[in-house]
Scaffold this motif. Structure first.
Motif, PDB file in Angstrom:
ATOM      1  N   ALA A  41      93.163 -28.121  34.676  1.00 29.17           N
ATOM      2  CA  ALA A  41      93.959 -28.142  33.217  1.00 29.17           C
ATOM      3  C   ALA A  41      93.440 -29.447  32.463  1.00 29.17           C
ATOM      4  O   ALA A  41      93.721 -29.545  31.369  1.00 29.17           O
ATOM      5  CB  ALA A  41      95.168 -28.020  33.487  1.00 29.17           C
ATOM      6  N   ARG A 164     103.708 -33.193  28.688  1.00 27.21           N
ATOM      7  CA  ARG A 164     103.488 -31.969  28.179  1.00 27.21           C
ATOM      8  C   ARG A 164     102.488 -31.214  29.098  1.00 27.21           C
ATOM      9  O   ARG A 164     102.674 -30.003  29.491  1.00 27.21           O
ATOM     10  CB  ARG A 164     102.882 -32.035  26.732  1.00 27.21           C
ATOM     11  N   LEU A 165     101.509 -32.031  29.518  1.00 28.02           N
ATOM     12  CA  LEU A 165     100.560 -31.329  30.428  1.00 28.02           C
ATOM     13  C   LEU A 165     101.152 -31.150  31.629  1.00 28.02           C
ATOM     14  O   LEU A 165     100.787 -29.816  32.312  1.00 28.02           O
ATOM     15  CB  LEU A 165      99.270 -32.266  30.529  1.00 28.02           C
ATOM     16  N   GLU A 166     101.753 -31.920  32.245  1.00 26.15           N
ATOM     17  CA  GLU A 166     102.474 -31.577  33.431  1.00 26.15           C
ATOM     18  C   GLU A 166     103.206 -30.680  33.455  1.00 26.15           C
ATOM     19  O   GLU A 166     103.408 -29.400  34.243  1.00 26.15           O
ATOM     20  CB  GLU A 166     103.356 -32.713  33.882  1.00 26.15           C
ATOM     21  N   THR A 167     104.060 -30.336  32.232  1.00 25.15           N
ATOM     22  CA  THR A 167     105.085 -29.274  32.180  1.00 25.15           C
ATOM     23  C   THR A 167     104.425 -27.978  31.985  1.00 25.15           C
ATOM     24  O   THR A 167     104.694 -26.865  32.510  1.00 25.15           O
ATOM     25  CB  THR A 167     105.859 -29.488  31.049  1.00 25.15           C
ATOM     26  N   SER A 168     103.126 -28.027  31.151  1.00 24.26           N
ATOM     27  CA  SER A 168     102.372 -26.832  31.160  1.00 24.26           C
ATOM     28  C   SER A 168     101.724 -26.428  32.504  1.00 24.26           C
ATOM     29  O   SER A 168     101.807 -25.216  32.920  1.00 24.26           O
ATOM     30  CB  SER A 168     101.302 -27.185  30.142  1.00 24.26           C
ATOM     31  N   ILE A 169     101.353 -27.270  33.219  1.00 27.65           N
ATOM     32  CA  ILE A 169     100.766 -26.738  34.553  1.00 27.65           C
ATOM     33  C   ILE A 169     101.655 -26.189  35.534  1.00 27.65           C
ATOM     34  O   ILE A 169     101.565 -25.315  36.281  1.00 27.65           O
ATOM     35  CB  ILE A 169      99.943 -28.140  35.123  1.00 27.65           C
ATOM     36  N   ALA A 171     104.405 -24.717  34.490  1.00 25.34           N
ATOM     37  CA  ALA A 171     104.756 -23.446  34.104  1.00 25.34           C
ATOM     38  C   ALA A 171     103.914 -22.607  34.714  1.00 25.34           C
ATOM     39  O   ALA A 171     104.434 -21.333  34.985  1.00 25.34           O
ATOM     40  CB  ALA A 171     105.068 -23.376  32.667  1.00 25.34           C
ATOM     41  N   ARG A 172     102.688 -22.753  34.768  1.00 23.64           N
ATOM     42  CA  ARG A 172     101.614 -21.703  35.126  1.00 23.64           C
ATOM     43  C   ARG A 172     101.753 -21.311  36.779  1.00 23.64           C
ATOM     44  O   ARG A 172     101.547 -20.604  37.405  1.00 23.64           O
ATOM     45  CB  ARG A 172     100.196 -22.260  35.043  1.00 23.64           C
ATOM     46  N   ASP A 177     110.431 -26.918  33.607  1.00 24.98           N
ATOM     47  CA  ASP A 177     110.031 -28.292  33.263  1.00 24.98           C
ATOM     48  C   ASP A 177     111.005 -29.279  33.828  1.00 24.98           C
ATOM     49  O   ASP A 177     112.329 -29.173  33.994  1.00 24.98           O
ATOM     50  CB  ASP A 177     110.588 -28.184  31.724  1.00 24.98           C
TER      51      ASP A 177
END
Length: 204
Positions: A41, A164-169, A171-172, A177
């Protein structure tokens, strides 16, 4: 056929100390998946473009080992949750060390560094923050790998980008969060007790 970013990452896994295998089912698979998700990511330095093979190490240790490393390399004589020993942070197109990396034998991987975690601190933080051990460990592995790829949280914009990137990864991966309603967030971003460390020094 072009390999995906995750497929060209080789992870050297080491279980040094700590009761990791009791605390998390199939801990090697869990941490491997987290590291690959982060690598896939993230925006990567130009040197890691194309089909370049990449290698890193992932070390599951205990507070004693991490405290020693934290003291010797960061002048902080206390354990922390995760340490990242990043090898690429200081490379640029005019750096002789960049030439050394690019001059490696064809097909040989570029080493990006080590991520080392401390069992007791990770376990304690998960309990204090009301998170599962597995979810907290996954987050810290992702956080550590992002440091290897040049992400940091020294300034508010950089911290926001990284979070933001950590949260997005996460979530996948089906994980909530970790920063929402987390009172430890500001302390972690500022590198206080229990927060991670990143350094460009050579790894042990």
């Amino acid at each position: 056929m072009t390999a995906s970013p995750a497929e060209r990452l080789d992870i050297s896994f080491s279980l040094e100390s700590g009761d990791w295998e009791t605390a998390a089912a199939d801990v090697e698979r869990l941490t491997d998946a987290a590291a690959r998700a982060a690598f896939e990511a993230a925006e990567k330095p130009e040197i890691l473009g194309g089909d370049t093979p990449v290698e890193m190490s992932l070390v599951l240790a205990d507070d004693a080992l991490v405290q020693t490393l934290n003291r010797d390399y960061r002048d902080k004589d206390k354990p922390t949750n995760v340490l990242s020993f990043a090898l690429l942070d200081d490379l640029d197109d005019t750096d002789e060390s960049t030439d050394d990396v690019l001059a490696r034998d064809e097909g040989m991987p570029i080493l990006i560094g080590d991520v080392i975690l401390a069992f007791e601190t990770v376990q304690r933080e998960a309990l204090e923050q009301g998170k599962s051990f597995e979810d907290h460990l996954t987050h810290l592995v992702i956080h550590g790998v992002l440091h290897l790829l040049g992400y940091d949280h020294q300034s508010d914009p950089d911290a926001d980008r990284m979070e933001r990137l950590e949260t997005s990864i996460l979530a996948r991966l089906g994980i909530a969060d970790p920063y929402s309603a987390n009172p430890a967030r500001s302390a972690a971003a500022e590198g206080e007790t229990g927060a991670d460390g990143a350094t460009t020094l050579q790894p042990i």
